[in-house]
Every structure is written in structure tokens, then in C-alpha cells.
Write a protein that holds these residues in place. Sequence first.
Motif: not given
Length: 90
Positions: A64-90
Amino acid sequence: MVVVEGFFDCLKVHQAGVLGVVALMGSTLYEEQKRALLRHFRSIILMLDGDTAGRRATTAIAAQLRPYAAVGDSFGRRGAAGSTGHPGRT
């Protein structure tokens, strides 16, 4: 800003020295909470519980937040706004 599930989580994170922490008071991000977070922050770390419900909620809230903000979590996943949070995929 760090987002946790409950008020005890919020207190513990604050006591550990993180001043920017809020509690959802559950594992659901409501629209009003989403608007308030995004009005003030463009970088958000989700630290919901590690149980099944918390992990599912983390995934859903991050989506819900990733289209608007950079989101990370305590499980080690990060993603910039507009990304899926998975390397190599947007």
C-alpha cells in the motif's frame, strides 16, 4: 518513521532510542493512518510482529505504501517508492 503493531511495541522501540515510532494498534493500516503517515514521511520502516499475521500484514502494508514512500521492514526487505521491493523488479 518506524511503524509497529501495538503500544507496548511502540514504548519498547522508543526506550531503545528511536524517537520516530508509531503504533497501528493492530495489524491493519487504515486509510486515515496511511494518509497521516504519507503526509509527513517518505521513508517508513515496518516492524510488525514476526508471527504469521504480522508477516502478512507487513507485506500488505508495504504494498500500500510503496507507490508513495520508501518502505523497509524488520525482515530485511527494502524498496523505494514505485518499486516492488524485490531486486530487479519494479
